[in-house]
Design a protein around this motif. Structure first.
Motif, PDB file in Angstrom:
ATOM      1  N   ASP A   1       0.831  -1.200   0.000  1.00  0.00           N
ATOM      2  CA  ASP A   1       0.000   0.000   0.000  1.00  0.00           C
ATOM      3  C   ASP A   1       0.869   1.254   0.000  1.00  0.00           C
ATOM      4  O   ASP A   1       2.079   1.199   0.233  1.00  0.00           O
ATOM      5  CB  ASP A   1      -0.895   0.029   1.243  1.00  0.00           C
TER       6      ASP A   1
ATOM      7  N   GLN B   1       0.567   5.493   1.404  1.00  0.00           N
ATOM      8  CA  GLN B   1      -0.173   6.476   2.181  1.00  0.00           C
ATOM      9  C   GLN B   1       0.338   7.863   1.835  1.00  0.00           C
ATOM     10  O   GLN B   1       1.552   8.114   1.848  1.00  0.00           O
ATOM     11  CB  GLN B   1       0.013   6.210   3.682  1.00  0.00           C
ATOM     12  N   ASP B   2      -0.564   8.780   1.493  1.00  0.00           N
ATOM     13  CA  ASP B   2      -0.194  10.176   1.264  1.00  0.00           C
ATOM     14  C   ASP B   2      -1.262  11.063   1.886  1.00  0.00           C
ATOM     15  O   ASP B   2      -2.125  10.582   2.631  1.00  0.00           O
ATOM     16  CB  ASP B   2       0.001  10.460  -0.234  1.00  0.00           C
TER      17      ASP B   2
ATOM     18  N   GLN C   1      -5.037   6.339   1.580  1.00  0.00           N
ATOM     19  CA  GLN C   1      -4.342   5.119   1.199  1.00  0.00           C
ATOM     20  C   GLN C   1      -4.735   4.673  -0.201  1.00  0.00           C
ATOM     21  O   GLN C   1      -5.875   4.846  -0.622  1.00  0.00           O
ATOM     22  CB  GLN C   1      -4.666   4.002   2.200  1.00  0.00           C
ATOM     23  N   GLN C   2      -3.773   4.108  -0.913  1.00  0.00           N
ATOM     24  CA  GLN C   2      -4.042   3.497  -2.210  1.00  0.00           C
ATOM     25  C   GLN C   2      -3.224   2.216  -2.311  1.00  0.00           C
ATOM     26  O   GLN C   2      -2.191   2.060  -1.652  1.00  0.00           O
ATOM     27  CB  GLN C   2      -3.686   4.436  -3.367  1.00  0.00           C
ATOM     28  N   ASN C   3      -3.677   1.281  -3.126  1.00  0.00           N
ATOM     29  CA  ASN C   3      -2.936   0.055  -3.366  1.00  0.00           C
ATOM     30  C   ASN C   3      -1.794   0.312  -4.331  1.00  0.00           C
ATOM     31  O   ASN C   3      -1.912   1.137  -5.248  1.00  0.00           O
ATOM     32  CB  ASN C   3      -3.851  -1.024  -3.947  1.00  0.00           C
TER      33      ASN C   3
ATOM     34  N   GLU D   1      -0.018  -1.275  -7.288  1.00  0.00           N
ATOM     35  CA  GLU D   1      -0.347  -2.314  -8.256  1.00  0.00           C
ATOM     36  C   GLU D   1       0.902  -3.092  -8.659  1.00  0.00           C
ATOM     37  O   GLU D   1       2.016  -2.554  -8.693  1.00  0.00           O
ATOM     38  CB  GLU D   1      -0.994  -1.698  -9.499  1.00  0.00           C
TER      39      GLU D   1
ATOM     40  N   LEU E   1       3.089   2.928  -8.779  1.00  0.00           N
ATOM     41  CA  LEU E   1       2.009   3.850  -8.435  1.00  0.00           C
ATOM     42  C   LEU E   1       2.263   5.184  -9.100  1.00  0.00           C
ATOM     43  O   LEU E   1       3.371   5.462  -9.570  1.00  0.00           O
ATOM     44  CB  LEU E   1       1.883   4.017  -6.922  1.00  0.00           C
TER      45      LEU E   1
ATOM     46  N   THR F   1       2.179   9.210  -8.271  1.00  0.00           N
ATOM     47  CA  THR F   1       2.071  10.178  -7.179  1.00  0.00           C
ATOM     48  C   THR F   1       0.914  11.128  -7.471  1.00  0.00           C
ATOM     49  O   THR F   1       0.632  11.458  -8.624  1.00  0.00           O
ATOM     50  CB  THR F   1       3.375  10.956  -7.004  1.00  0.00           C
ATOM     51  N   ARG F   2       0.258  11.573  -6.397  1.00  0.00           N
ATOM     52  CA  ARG F   2      -0.969  12.337  -6.620  1.00  0.00           C
ATOM     53  C   ARG F   2      -1.091  13.584  -5.751  1.00  0.00           C
ATOM     54  O   ARG F   2      -2.098  14.310  -5.857  1.00  0.00           O
ATOM     55  CB  ARG F   2      -2.167  11.430  -6.386  1.00  0.00           C
TER      56      ARG F   2
ATOM     57  N   THR G   1       4.917  10.460   0.187  1.00  0.00           N
ATOM     58  CA  THR G   1       4.122   9.258  -0.069  1.00  0.00           C
ATOM     59  C   THR G   1       4.893   8.102   0.548  1.00  0.00           C
ATOM     60  O   THR G   1       6.045   7.857   0.193  1.00  0.00           O
ATOM     61  CB  THR G   1       3.934   9.018  -1.572  1.00  0.00           C
TER      62      THR G   1
ATOM     63  N   THR H   1       5.212   4.206   1.112  1.00  0.00           N
ATOM     64  CA  THR H   1       4.792   2.880   0.681  1.00  0.00           C
ATOM     65  C   THR H   1       5.188   1.860   1.738  1.00  0.00           C
ATOM     66  O   THR H   1       6.221   1.993   2.395  1.00  0.00           O
ATOM     67  CB  THR H   1       5.422   2.498  -0.659  1.00  0.00           C
TER      68      THR H   1
END
Length: 278
Positions: A76, A78-79, A83-85, A87, A98, A100-101, A106, A108
């Protein structure tokens, strides 16, 4: 020896032939437990795609290894948006990716399922001493087991901090992993040669009296060691900037049949002093 109460493993896998072959690439099995994730690039722009390698070895630079079936329990990131997976798919050398957003850190995190391995007595004893696990050396001696193989059930909790748009807000967030290394010094504002502080947690509780290593891929590799205080804190005077690897391991009696010991390995990669705080 009185041990911790460990939860029953969610999933236990046998060490496969492919995995043992990967360990063999790194030298003796005893020192091949070190495990970390390496991002490309740890200093990113918002919207960049970041890919991750998996490294195993006795220390930096380690050997790149593919994403093996059954290895990963969670992966996962975290930012500031949550949370996002991460891939990815089994068999790939790029173990995950991933985009970045949001500016800032961020973080991981990758955790593994349990795997069991048996090491010859001499290799097991050497590895315990190398990792500062003198309590296990003492326990084996008291039980008359020093010349017996070590049967170990091991898990990994690997973290990597990515700094987006040269910002570091959130770098010190605690994720609540079973074992976790958390930087307490801003990596962008850090000046080499001054204290860089890291805290070691177990399920968000500080862990005392354990060895933490700080390593940088130089020639020869730079390796520093320190022991956590009662608050789980260690401090290193890092001599230069770069992508540092911090690692630690704790071990106690196994909660399941078929293994003598359970170990939890924590690692953290983070770019230190590579940005411009101004």
């Amino acid at each position: 020896m009185r041990g911790y109460t460990f939860p029953v493993p969610r999933k236990l896998i046998k060490v496969s032939g492919l995995f043992l072959a990967t360990l063999a690439l790194c030298g003796t099995n005893a020192f091949a437990h070190d495990f970390w994730i390496l991002p490309h690039d740890a200093m990113s722009k918002n919207g960049d795609k970041v890919i991750f390698e998996l490294r195993i070895g006795p220390g930096v630079p380690g050997k790149q290894t593919p994403r093996l079936p059954g290895l990963i329990a969670t992966f996962d990131a975290q930012d500031a948006l949550g949370q996002q997976n991460v891939e990815g798919h089994d068999g790939a050398l790029v173990i995950g990716h991933l985009k970045t957003r949001v500016p800032g850190a961020t973080i991981t995190s990758l955790t593994t399922n349990g795997a069991k391995i048996t090491l010859p007595a001499d290799e097991f004893e050497d590895y315990l001493k190398e990792e500062g696990l003198n309590k296990i050396v003492k326990a084996r001696a008291e039980n008359g087991e020093s010349d017996q193989p070590g049967v170990e059930l091991f898990y990994r909790c690997a973290k990597s901090v990515i700094l987006v748009d040269n910002q570091s807000k959130g770098y010190d967030n605690v994720l609540g992993l079973e074992h976790e290394l958390v930087p307490l010094t801003d990596p962008i504002k850090y000046t080499p040669g001054k204290p860089f502080v890291v805290r070691l947690f177990a399920n968000s509780r500080p862990l005392a009296r354990l060895q933490v290593k700080a390593e940088l891929n130089t020639t020869p590799p730079t390796i520093l060691r320190a022991i956590t205080d009662k608050n789980g804190l260690v401090s290193f005077n890092l001599p230069m900037k770069g992508e540092w690897l911090f690692s630690s391991v704790d071990m106690d009696v196994s909660p399941v049949d078929g293994a003598d010991w359970k170990s939890i390995w924590a690692s953290l990669t983070i770019p230190v002093a590579e940005g411009n705080a101004g």
